[in-house]
Motif scaffolding. Structure first.
Motif, PDB file in Angstrom:
ATOM      1  N   SER A 180      65.141   1.489  48.826  1.00 31.22           N
ATOM      2  CA  SER A 180      64.187   2.177  49.702  1.00 31.22           C
ATOM      3  C   SER A 180      62.768   1.909  49.226  1.00 31.22           C
ATOM      4  O   SER A 180      62.502   1.799  48.022  1.00 31.22           O
ATOM      5  CB  SER A 180      64.462   3.675  49.746  1.00 31.22           C
ATOM      6  N   ILE A 181      61.864   1.791  50.182  1.00 36.79           N
ATOM      7  CA  ILE A 181      60.435   1.650  49.918  1.00 36.79           C
ATOM      8  C   ILE A 181      59.718   2.680  50.774  1.00 36.79           C
ATOM      9  O   ILE A 181      59.852   2.677  52.006  1.00 36.79           O
ATOM     10  CB  ILE A 181      59.932   0.234  50.268  1.00 36.79           C
ATOM     11  N   GLY A 182      58.985   3.567  50.091  1.00 36.27           N
ATOM     12  CA  GLY A 182      58.237   4.586  50.824  1.00 36.27           C
ATOM     13  C   GLY A 182      59.106   5.443  51.713  1.00 36.27           C
ATOM     14  O   GLY A 182      58.686   5.873  52.794  1.00 36.27           O
ATOM     15  N   GLY A 183      60.362   5.648  51.278  1.00 36.52           N
ATOM     16  CA  GLY A 183      61.262   6.507  52.036  1.00 36.52           C
ATOM     17  C   GLY A 183      62.078   5.792  53.097  1.00 36.52           C
ATOM     18  O   GLY A 183      62.996   6.371  53.674  1.00 36.52           O
ATOM     19  N   LYS A 184      61.788   4.521  53.382  1.00 34.47           N
ATOM     20  CA  LYS A 184      62.585   3.755  54.349  1.00 34.47           C
ATOM     21  C   LYS A 184      63.738   3.088  53.606  1.00 34.47           C
ATOM     22  O   LYS A 184      63.529   2.282  52.712  1.00 34.47           O
ATOM     23  CB  LYS A 184      61.720   2.704  55.038  1.00 34.47           C
ATOM     24  N   THR A 185      64.968   3.454  53.987  1.00 36.32           N
ATOM     25  CA  THR A 185      66.154   3.077  53.215  1.00 36.32           C
ATOM     26  C   THR A 185      67.013   2.061  53.939  1.00 36.32           C
ATOM     27  O   THR A 185      67.184   2.147  55.164  1.00 36.32           O
ATOM     28  CB  THR A 185      66.994   4.341  52.911  1.00 36.32           C
ATOM     29  N   SER A 186      67.564   1.107  53.166  1.00 36.15           N
ATOM     30  CA  SER A 186      68.523   0.131  53.692  1.00 36.15           C
ATOM     31  C   SER A 186      69.729   0.080  52.769  1.00 36.15           C
ATOM     32  O   SER A 186      69.587   0.166  51.551  1.00 36.15           O
ATOM     33  CB  SER A 186      67.891  -1.265  53.762  1.00 36.15           C
ATOM     34  N   THR A 187      70.898  -0.055  53.358  1.00 37.42           N
ATOM     35  CA  THR A 187      72.135  -0.203  52.585  1.00 37.42           C
ATOM     36  C   THR A 187      72.821  -1.492  53.012  1.00 37.42           C
ATOM     37  O   THR A 187      72.942  -1.765  54.206  1.00 37.42           O
ATOM     38  CB  THR A 187      73.068   0.999  52.808  1.00 37.42           C
ATOM     39  N   THR A 188      73.252  -2.291  52.016  1.00 37.15           N
ATOM     40  CA  THR A 188      73.839  -3.585  52.323  1.00 37.15           C
ATOM     41  C   THR A 188      74.764  -4.011  51.183  1.00 37.15           C
ATOM     42  O   THR A 188      74.942  -3.278  50.202  1.00 37.15           O
ATOM     43  CB  THR A 188      72.727  -4.635  52.565  1.00 37.15           C
ATOM     44  N   THR A 189      75.351  -5.183  51.318  1.00 37.43           N
ATOM     45  CA  THR A 189      76.206  -5.767  50.284  1.00 37.43           C
ATOM     46  C   THR A 189      75.606  -7.111  49.885  1.00 37.43           C
ATOM     47  O   THR A 189      74.577  -7.532  50.417  1.00 37.43           O
ATOM     48  CB  THR A 189      77.641  -5.951  50.802  1.00 37.43           C
ATOM     49  N   GLY A 190      76.267  -7.800  48.966  1.00 37.11           N
ATOM     50  CA  GLY A 190      75.757  -9.099  48.553  1.00 37.11           C
ATOM     51  C   GLY A 190      76.480  -9.640  47.340  1.00 37.11           C
ATOM     52  O   GLY A 190      77.559  -9.177  46.966  1.00 37.11           O
TER      53      GLY A 190
END
Length: 362
Positions: A180-190
């Motif tokens: 997350s940056i500045g409260g904007k969140t992403s969830t992923t794999t890799g």
């Protein structure tokens, strides 16, 4: 006229070397990823993680006992987060802490810096790191077993008293990540990687420069490095190569590796010579594996002196230190030959680096 004398530089691989470091040939134990120094003056240590994420992001997280160019200082823990977003935006954050915020186990990897955690057992790792408005949570599950080149300790000096050590604890693993940056969140794999470094001498006194790379393509996973020691050590070259197929080691004898730098140019920002293409060829009787890294662009180019402040910066400039770090993005190609016949070829995205401590050589 007396001949030039150079100081020895070698990879530790004798029974005495293994005994000295409390490790076994061909067998890696969890304590090797635990704290290997006391964190005090005369040492440095860090735990590193990077990942290519399926949403297009790239993530690097590093926990340090201190800045590795200031090893004579006491414990001064730091965390670094480098995050390149899918749109190409790069965010780099460094958080510094008091010594009392640091703790680490000597039995396994369990490093705590404040509320930040880097912990695992050579198979499964959890990483939580926060610096300013950037926060990451990672689970890394190994798909290629922990590996090291022989003892993993490069030894410099007539008494082998100077040490640089390296353990690829997870040469390749599956990643689940939330950032997350500045409260904007992403969830992923890799796909991710973790290694651990430590030593008792400034690296810039031991090493002139090195290329280091990892990657995967098709069923293959690779770690490759080519270290050139400093002038005092005769610019000795110290190659590293590991190739795994379907999670099983198939090649790691450094004596069978040749290294090439192709398409050289001078980087304008750092003044360092850089190869557009680096190639590692592993030859074993009639079989050859050719691993080629082709640069597409720069992810980072940094002169170390630019990261210093005040008296430290002035002293570095006065001494003429112009060390630099470059990280590249491009592709890795793995080719398998039997005789002159190309049996397989796979290509995928890759990250690699050039660490250049010394003056550019003519």
């Amino acid at each position: 006229m007396a001949p030039d004398r150079t100081t020895p530089a070698r990879m530790g691989n004798t029974p005495e070397d293994y005994a000295r470091f409390g490790i076994e040939a061909g067998s890696i134990k969890p304590h090797e990823d635990g704290l290997r120094t006391d964190g005090g003056p005369g040492s440095y240590e860090w735990w590193y993680f990077d990942a290519h994420l399926d949403d297009g992001a790239k993530l690097v997280v590093v926990f340090f006992t201190k800045e590795f160019t200031a090893i004579d200082k006491p414990l001064a823990p730091m965390i670094r987060i480098d995050l390149t977003l899918p749109d190409g935006t790069t965010v780099e954050k460094l958080a510094e802490f008091d010594a009392k915020a640091f703790s680490a186990s000597t039995e396994t990897c369990d490093v705590r810096i404040g509320d930040n955690v880097f912990a695992g057992d050579l198979q499964t790792y959890t990483i939580h790191a926060k610096a300013e408005d950037v926060e990451v949570d990672v689970t890394l599950t190994g798909q290629v077993p922990a590996w090291r080149p022989e003892s993993g300790h490069w030894l410099f000096g007539t008494e082998a008293e100077q040490v640089f050590a390296w353990l690829p604890s997870v040469p390749e693993g599956r990643v689940e990540a939330t950032y997350s940056i500045g409260g904007k969140t992403s969830t992923t794999t890799g796909v991710g990687y973790h290694d651990h470094n430590w030593g008792n001498t400034l690296m810039l006194k031991l090493m002139h420069h090195w290329y280091w790379a990892r990657g995967s393509a098709g069923p293959f996973s690779v770690i490759a490095s080519y270290i050139t020691a400093e002038k005092q050590y005769g610019y000795s070259t110290l190659p590293v190569f590991m190739l795994a197929r379907d999670g099983k080691l198939i090649a790691d004898d450094k004596s069978k590796v040749t290294f090439e730098e192709l398409g050289r140019y001078t980087d304008t920002g750092t003044g360092k010579p850089v190869a557009n293409v680096t190639r590692y060829t592993y030859t074993d009787r009639t079989e050859r594996y050719v691993v080629t890294y082709t640069r597409h662009s720069d992810l980072s180019t940094m002169k170390f002196v630019d990261g210093l402040k005040g008296p430290k910066k002035a002293a570095a400039k006065l001494s003429g230190f112009d060390g630099a770090y470059l990280r590249f993005v491009g592709e890795v190609r793995v080719e398998h030959y039997v005789g002159e016949s190309l049996e397989e070829s796979y290509v995928d995205d890759a990250l690699w680096e050039l660490m250049y401590f010394g003056k550019a050589r003519p």
